[in-house]
Design a protein around this motif. Structure first.
Motif, PDB file in Angstrom:
ATOM      1  N   GLN A  22      45.646  43.215  52.112  1.00 56.81           N
ATOM      2  CA  GLN A  22      45.472  43.305  50.608  1.00 56.81           C
ATOM      3  C   GLN A  22      46.593  44.131  50.048  1.00 56.81           C
ATOM      4  O   GLN A  22      46.699  45.253  50.390  1.00 56.81           O
ATOM      5  N   LEU A  55      46.495  42.837  39.901  1.00 56.87           N
ATOM      6  CA  LEU A  55      46.796  41.800  40.759  1.00 56.87           C
ATOM      7  C   LEU A  55      46.594  41.975  42.257  1.00 56.87           C
ATOM      8  O   LEU A  55      47.322  42.737  42.743  1.00 56.87           O
ATOM      9  N   THR A  56      45.523  41.580  42.782  1.00 53.94           N
ATOM     10  CA  THR A  56      44.851  41.742  44.154  1.00 53.94           C
ATOM     11  C   THR A  56      44.983  40.485  45.195  1.00 53.94           C
ATOM     12  O   THR A  56      43.843  40.139  45.319  1.00 53.94           O
ATOM     13  N   PRO A  57      45.963  40.164  45.804  1.00 55.00           N
ATOM     14  CA  PRO A  57      46.011  39.031  46.758  1.00 55.00           C
ATOM     15  C   PRO A  57      45.498  39.492  48.311  1.00 55.00           C
ATOM     16  O   PRO A  57      45.844  40.815  48.372  1.00 55.00           O
ATOM     17  N   THR A  81      42.979  35.672  45.436  1.00 58.40           N
ATOM     18  CA  THR A  81      43.831  36.453  44.575  1.00 58.40           C
ATOM     19  C   THR A  81      42.941  36.775  43.302  1.00 58.40           C
ATOM     20  O   THR A  81      42.515  35.776  42.466  1.00 58.40           O
ATOM     21  N   LEU A 123      46.488  28.382  48.057  1.00 57.67           N
ATOM     22  CA  LEU A 123      46.969  29.866  48.372  1.00 57.67           C
ATOM     23  C   LEU A 123      47.472  30.066  49.777  1.00 57.67           C
ATOM     24  O   LEU A 123      47.011  29.301  50.581  1.00 57.67           O
ATOM     25  N   TYR A 138      52.761  36.436  49.531  1.00 57.56           N
ATOM     26  CA  TYR A 138      51.655  35.714  48.808  1.00 57.56           C
ATOM     27  C   TYR A 138      52.108  34.744  47.982  1.00 57.56           C
ATOM     28  O   TYR A 138      52.858  35.032  47.014  1.00 57.56           O
ATOM     29  N   TYR A 149      51.750  32.252  41.205  1.00 54.35           N
ATOM     30  CA  TYR A 149      52.314  33.485  41.276  1.00 54.35           C
ATOM     31  C   TYR A 149      52.935  33.230  42.778  1.00 54.35           C
ATOM     32  O   TYR A 149      52.707  32.437  43.645  1.00 54.35           O
ATOM     33  N   GLN A 204      54.630  35.369  38.393  1.00 54.64           N
ATOM     34  CA  GLN A 204      53.347  35.393  38.184  1.00 54.64           C
ATOM     35  C   GLN A 204      53.080  34.879  36.620  1.00 54.64           C
ATOM     36  O   GLN A 204      53.835  35.448  35.579  1.00 54.64           O
TER      37      GLN A 204
END
Length: 240
Positions: A22, A55-57, A81, A123, A138, A149, A204
């Protein structure tokens, strides 16, 4: 002060999972700009005078919904994400508000029933981020192709979290809104093992699609190899 470890025990988990590889990319925004995107029951939470949007993929792994027989394997791993911000209820209880959630698994769309803003897309996550000079990449494109993104990060050394690091990464409930009510989903997991990270490339359109203006400054970036004992409780209407 936000707790670095879980504030609550999820005694009966609705879902168990692992959250892996992450990255947290957080931008500061004017609080008024973020408040305009929230329901009236929630107030934007601020740190150092700014609202923060992350923004947390990451990779969802070993996902097991409650009631799944032991002989049935967990769901295959998939990428997710989130675009999220941090909020307070009138009673001061903090949590996450998702501006959008892009996901590669159609199964997760069931959470729309409680207002979670899931969007199906294509994704991928590549790289492990656990070697010297290793990178993690990512990429995602929402169905319809207008929101996408690309992010490439280079994790650094493990860090001892500061107050800001904890504030940006540690929340123990998520809020959604459905049928005129705020819903709460509790979460429990071990503290994030965090490292600094450098962005090698970022493009993104998620923030613009969510209705956000340009941020106030450059992002703050963290990487975590992940947490292995995630317990999500059942979503329920938040108490008044």
């Amino acid at each position: 002060m936000v707790a670095y470890g879980a504030e609550q025990r999820v005694r009966v988990a609705a879902v168990r999972a692992r959250w892996l590889r992450q990255t947290f990319v957080h931008w500061p925004f004017r609080p008024q700009a973020v408040q305009a995107l929230l329901p009236p029951e929630l107030a934007v939470d601020v740190y150092e005078g700014a609202a923060w949007v992350g923004l947390t993929p990451f990779v969802m792994a070993a996902v097991r919904p409650v009631g799944l027989p032991a002989k049935v394997p967990a769901l295959p791993s998939f990428a997710e994400t989130n675009l999220r911000t941090y909020v307070l209820r009138a009673d001061g209880r903090d949590g996450i508000w998702f501006l959008s959630i892009d996901v590669a698994s159609p199964v997760m769309l069931a959470a729309r029933a409680v207002g979670a803003p899931y969007h199906l897309g294509s994704l991928r996550v590549t790289g492990e981020g656990d070697g010297d000079g290793d990178t993690v990449s990512y990429a995602g494109k929402r169905v319809g192709g207008r929101v996408s993104y690309r992010l490439r990060v280079r994790p650094g050394e493990p860090l001892r979290p500061t107050e800001r690091d904890v504030w940006l990464t540690s929340r123990w409930r998520a809020y959604t809104r459905r049928l005129g009510r705020i819903w709460e989903t509790p979460v429990e997991h071990e503290p994030w093992p965090l490292a600094d990270a450098a962005v090698d490339g970022l493009e993104q359109t998620l923030t613009r699609a969510a209705g956000l203006p340009a941020p106030l400054g450059e992002p703050v970036v963290h990487f975590s190899p992940g947490v292995s004992h995630v317990r999500l409780g059942a979503s329920r209407p938040a108490s008044a």
